[in-house]
Design a protein around this motif. Sequence first.
Motif, PDB file in Angstrom:
ATOM      1  N   GLY A 227     -49.049 -44.286 -66.193  1.00 41.39           N
ATOM      2  CA  GLY A 227     -47.683 -44.596 -65.521  1.00 41.39           C
ATOM      3  C   GLY A 227     -47.975 -45.167 -63.817  1.00 41.39           C
ATOM      4  O   GLY A 227     -47.348 -44.712 -63.023  1.00 41.39           O
ATOM      5  N   LEU A 228     -49.276 -45.686 -63.802  1.00 40.61           N
ATOM      6  CA  LEU A 228     -49.543 -46.024 -62.529  1.00 40.61           C
ATOM      7  C   LEU A 228     -48.999 -47.395 -62.112  1.00 40.61           C
ATOM      8  O   LEU A 228     -48.560 -48.150 -62.988  1.00 40.61           O
ATOM      9  CB  LEU A 228     -51.132 -46.203 -62.360  1.00 40.61           C
ATOM     10  N   TYR A 229     -48.925 -47.703 -60.741  1.00 42.05           N
ATOM     11  CA  TYR A 229     -48.132 -48.732 -60.210  1.00 42.05           C
ATOM     12  C   TYR A 229     -49.453 -49.612 -59.384  1.00 42.05           C
ATOM     13  O   TYR A 229     -50.338 -48.862 -58.537  1.00 42.05           O
ATOM     14  CB  TYR A 229     -47.135 -48.777 -59.286  1.00 42.05           C
ATOM     15  N   SER A 230     -49.223 -50.798 -59.162  1.00 43.44           N
ATOM     16  CA  SER A 230     -50.260 -51.544 -58.239  1.00 43.44           C
ATOM     17  C   SER A 230     -49.286 -52.293 -57.130  1.00 43.44           C
ATOM     18  O   SER A 230     -48.290 -52.712 -57.286  1.00 43.44           O
ATOM     19  CB  SER A 230     -50.988 -52.715 -58.988  1.00 43.44           C
ATOM     20  N   ILE A 231     -49.988 -52.410 -56.063  1.00 45.20           N
ATOM     21  CA  ILE A 231     -49.085 -53.262 -54.831  1.00 45.20           C
ATOM     22  C   ILE A 231     -50.141 -54.373 -54.675  1.00 45.20           C
ATOM     23  O   ILE A 231     -51.478 -54.152 -54.087  1.00 45.20           O
ATOM     24  CB  ILE A 231     -49.010 -52.353 -53.723  1.00 45.20           C
ATOM     25  N   LEU A 232     -49.506 -55.613 -54.746  1.00 43.34           N
ATOM     26  CA  LEU A 232     -50.548 -56.795 -54.738  1.00 43.34           C
ATOM     27  C   LEU A 232     -49.807 -57.732 -53.573  1.00 43.34           C
ATOM     28  O   LEU A 232     -50.797 -58.717 -53.093  1.00 43.34           O
ATOM     29  CB  LEU A 232     -50.484 -57.752 -55.977  1.00 43.34           C
ATOM     30  N   THR A 233     -48.457 -57.491 -53.110  1.00 42.95           N
ATOM     31  CA  THR A 233     -48.162 -58.378 -52.125  1.00 42.95           C
ATOM     32  C   THR A 233     -47.488 -57.572 -50.966  1.00 42.95           C
ATOM     33  O   THR A 233     -47.361 -56.532 -51.185  1.00 42.95           O
ATOM     34  CB  THR A 233     -46.946 -59.145 -52.720  1.00 42.95           C
ATOM     35  N   THR A 234     -47.366 -58.234 -49.894  1.00 47.16           N
ATOM     36  CA  THR A 234     -46.705 -57.423 -48.697  1.00 47.16           C
ATOM     37  C   THR A 234     -44.941 -57.414 -49.131  1.00 47.16           C
ATOM     38  O   THR A 234     -44.468 -56.379 -48.848  1.00 47.16           O
ATOM     39  CB  THR A 234     -46.917 -58.467 -47.521  1.00 47.16           C
ATOM     40  N   GLY A 235     -44.627 -58.312 -50.071  1.00 45.30           N
ATOM     41  CA  GLY A 235     -43.182 -57.989 -50.521  1.00 45.30           C
ATOM     42  C   GLY A 235     -43.068 -56.732 -51.278  1.00 45.30           C
ATOM     43  O   GLY A 235     -42.014 -56.041 -51.061  1.00 45.30           O
ATOM     44  N   GLU A 236     -44.004 -56.262 -51.873  1.00 44.62           N
ATOM     45  CA  GLU A 236     -44.204 -54.932 -52.623  1.00 44.62           C
ATOM     46  C   GLU A 236     -44.063 -53.958 -51.621  1.00 44.62           C
ATOM     47  O   GLU A 236     -43.406 -52.886 -51.588  1.00 44.62           O
ATOM     48  CB  GLU A 236     -45.250 -54.934 -53.599  1.00 44.62           C
ATOM     49  N   VAL A 237     -44.952 -54.183 -50.654  1.00 44.12           N
ATOM     50  CA  VAL A 237     -45.037 -52.668 -49.347  1.00 44.12           C
ATOM     51  C   VAL A 237     -43.480 -52.688 -48.907  1.00 44.12           C
ATOM     52  O   VAL A 237     -42.965 -51.867 -48.672  1.00 44.12           O
ATOM     53  CB  VAL A 237     -45.813 -53.258 -48.501  1.00 44.12           C
ATOM     54  N   LEU A 238     -42.931 -54.056 -48.557  1.00 46.64           N
ATOM     55  CA  LEU A 238     -41.691 -53.929 -47.941  1.00 46.64           C
ATOM     56  C   LEU A 238     -40.543 -53.424 -48.783  1.00 46.64           C
ATOM     57  O   LEU A 238     -39.799 -52.666 -48.478  1.00 46.64           O
ATOM     58  CB  LEU A 238     -41.208 -55.388 -47.459  1.00 46.64           C
ATOM     59  N   LYS A 239     -40.603 -53.634 -50.088  1.00 44.95           N
ATOM     60  CA  LYS A 239     -39.897 -53.159 -51.049  1.00 44.95           C
ATOM     61  C   LYS A 239     -39.784 -51.790 -51.047  1.00 44.95           C
ATOM     62  O   LYS A 239     -38.724 -50.746 -50.815  1.00 44.95           O
ATOM     63  CB  LYS A 239     -40.046 -53.580 -52.447  1.00 44.95           C
ATOM     64  N   ILE A 240     -40.847 -51.049 -51.453  1.00 44.88           N
ATOM     65  CA  ILE A 240     -40.990 -49.507 -51.366  1.00 44.88           C
ATOM     66  C   ILE A 240     -40.760 -49.110 -50.196  1.00 44.88           C
ATOM     67  O   ILE A 240     -40.144 -47.917 -50.251  1.00 44.88           O
ATOM     68  CB  ILE A 240     -42.418 -49.290 -52.018  1.00 44.88           C
ATOM     69  N   LEU A 241     -41.343 -49.292 -48.995  1.00 44.72           N
ATOM     70  CA  LEU A 241     -40.888 -48.716 -47.564  1.00 44.72           C
ATOM     71  C   LEU A 241     -39.481 -48.758 -47.571  1.00 44.72           C
ATOM     72  O   LEU A 241     -39.053 -47.847 -46.988  1.00 44.72           O
ATOM     73  CB  LEU A 241     -42.070 -49.685 -46.572  1.00 44.72           C
ATOM     74  N   ALA A 242     -38.957 -50.108 -47.581  1.00 46.63           N
ATOM     75  CA  ALA A 242     -37.335 -50.087 -47.322  1.00 46.63           C
ATOM     76  C   ALA A 242     -36.587 -49.372 -48.375  1.00 46.63           C
ATOM     77  O   ALA A 242     -35.657 -48.466 -47.855  1.00 46.63           O
ATOM     78  CB  ALA A 242     -37.087 -51.433 -47.467  1.00 46.63           C
ATOM     79  N   ARG A 243     -36.991 -49.091 -49.435  1.00 46.44           N
ATOM     80  CA  ARG A 243     -36.274 -48.187 -50.545  1.00 46.44           C
ATOM     81  C   ARG A 243     -36.436 -46.774 -50.028  1.00 46.44           C
ATOM     82  O   ARG A 243     -35.338 -46.026 -50.081  1.00 46.44           O
ATOM     83  CB  ARG A 243     -36.500 -48.383 -51.697  1.00 46.44           C
ATOM     84  N   ALA A 244     -37.612 -46.481 -49.774  1.00 50.62           N
ATOM     85  CA  ALA A 244     -37.889 -45.053 -49.274  1.00 50.62           C
ATOM     86  C   ALA A 244     -36.918 -44.527 -47.921  1.00 50.62           C
ATOM     87  O   ALA A 244     -36.346 -43.668 -47.942  1.00 50.62           O
ATOM     88  CB  ALA A 244     -39.373 -44.876 -48.766  1.00 50.62           C
ATOM     89  N   MET A 245     -37.015 -45.578 -46.994  1.00 50.22           N
ATOM     90  CA  MET A 245     -36.112 -45.135 -45.879  1.00 50.22           C
ATOM     91  C   MET A 245     -34.633 -45.113 -45.883  1.00 50.22           C
ATOM     92  O   MET A 245     -34.038 -44.510 -45.570  1.00 50.22           O
ATOM     93  CB  MET A 245     -36.392 -46.358 -44.588  1.00 50.22           C
ATOM     94  N   TRP A 246     -34.311 -46.020 -47.184  1.00 51.98           N
ATOM     95  CA  TRP A 246     -32.905 -45.821 -47.445  1.00 51.98           C
ATOM     96  C   TRP A 246     -32.451 -44.810 -48.331  1.00 51.98           C
ATOM     97  O   TRP A 246     -31.407 -44.124 -47.621  1.00 51.98           O
ATOM     98  CB  TRP A 246     -32.513 -47.089 -48.462  1.00 51.98           C
ATOM     99  N   TYR A 247     -33.516 -44.392 -49.157  1.00 54.92           N
ATOM    100  CA  TYR A 247     -33.176 -43.020 -49.690  1.00 54.92           C
ATOM    101  C   TYR A 247     -33.055 -41.747 -48.738  1.00 54.92           C
ATOM    102  O   TYR A 247     -32.320 -40.852 -48.934  1.00 54.92           O
ATOM    103  CB  TYR A 247     -34.196 -42.780 -50.689  1.00 54.92           C
ATOM    104  N   VAL A 248     -33.989 -41.650 -47.807  1.00 55.02           N
ATOM    105  CA  VAL A 248     -34.041 -40.714 -46.704  1.00 55.02           C
ATOM    106  C   VAL A 248     -32.576 -40.712 -46.058  1.00 55.02           C
ATOM    107  O   VAL A 248     -31.763 -39.773 -45.726  1.00 55.02           O
ATOM    108  CB  VAL A 248     -34.983 -40.869 -45.846  1.00 55.02           C
ATOM    109  N   GLU A 249     -31.902 -42.170 -45.673  1.00 54.39           N
ATOM    110  CA  GLU A 249     -30.920 -41.942 -45.005  1.00 54.39           C
ATOM    111  C   GLU A 249     -29.427 -41.734 -45.978  1.00 54.39           C
ATOM    112  O   GLU A 249     -28.569 -40.958 -45.292  1.00 54.39           O
ATOM    113  CB  GLU A 249     -30.743 -43.388 -44.421  1.00 54.39           C
ATOM    114  N   ALA A 250     -29.567 -42.320 -47.194  1.00 58.89           N
ATOM    115  CA  ALA A 250     -28.419 -42.242 -48.112  1.00 58.89           C
ATOM    116  C   ALA A 250     -28.368 -40.473 -48.586  1.00 58.89           C
ATOM    117  O   ALA A 250     -27.482 -40.326 -49.031  1.00 58.89           O
ATOM    118  CB  ALA A 250     -28.512 -43.092 -49.072  1.00 58.89           C
ATOM    119  N   HIS A 251     -29.552 -39.726 -48.820  1.00 49.69           N
ATOM    120  CA  HIS A 251     -29.752 -38.368 -49.602  1.00 49.69           C
ATOM    121  C   HIS A 251     -30.298 -37.468 -48.549  1.00 49.69           C
ATOM    122  O   HIS A 251     -31.299 -36.939 -48.944  1.00 49.69           O
ATOM    123  CB  HIS A 251     -30.386 -38.637 -50.748  1.00 49.69           C
TER     124      HIS A 251
END
Length: 297
Positions: A227-251
Amino acid sequence: MTEADAGVAPEPRREAGPFLTPYEMAFGEAGFENRLFPRIQAEADEHGEDPLARERFGFLTLAGDAARDMVPADAPPEMLEEYRALLYHAFNFWRFGRRTYALDAAVARFLVEAAPSLEGWRLSLPVPSVYVRMPPNLFWASIATDVPPEPVDGFFATTCEGRDPLGGAYHDLHVLMVLGLRRGRAGFSVIPFDTEVGPGIPATWAEGSRDGARDFENILPGGEMAGLYSILTTGEVLKILARAMWYVEAHPEDVEAFAAPERRGEDRPGQVPLSRLGYHRVRLSGGGSIAPQGAAG
């Protein structure tokens, strides 16, 4: 009446905590916090510079000298920029209270699989500079196509708002991905980059980043079974980082502060040392019941 009811924040809990952070590894024992960082702050104050502005930070004499002193003598010239980026993030991380968010594996998997779209949400950090720590050995990335993948430890994220010489407003996000922390290695690898943020921009990050493949799709042999994930692009970094900060704010109910652990000899010979920093643990208390807000490519 509890402390919270009385308007007094409860004391953060203590637990053993995560392993040593890259900030502690690079800056914790070298006197930066007591000797250098206050002097950089004093220089910035004297000249009226905002250390959050990446280019202005680089013009501070003490910051420039410190970055050059950190570079190994045999390092290629281009490595200086990586050390400058590391020092920039570390200084601001210290300046704003060394705020760390450690994601539980369940939260990280939710952010990948449910892929919240962030429509209508504007990227914001709880403080201007944070470190978002990923679950150990769950995400893998590489600093170059000809270098074997390494586990992603996390991301420094620092934001800066201001106005350019023409009076236009800007909001920049600087990111430093940290990977390759492991026992037996003295250092770690970094990938710095920056981007503009603002209204509507986080939603565009939900678009697919890979041609013909799912974002975060595993590339390691046997990684699908684990169940591993890979990060190949800066877009993926921005996705997971933004989603994490959204989650912290929303929950906020799923975010719990833990004080720095007491020094009681938890570290054992041959073991990666434990962190001595306080941190915020981010859990998925609702299990799989949180409804996704959309799907990303």
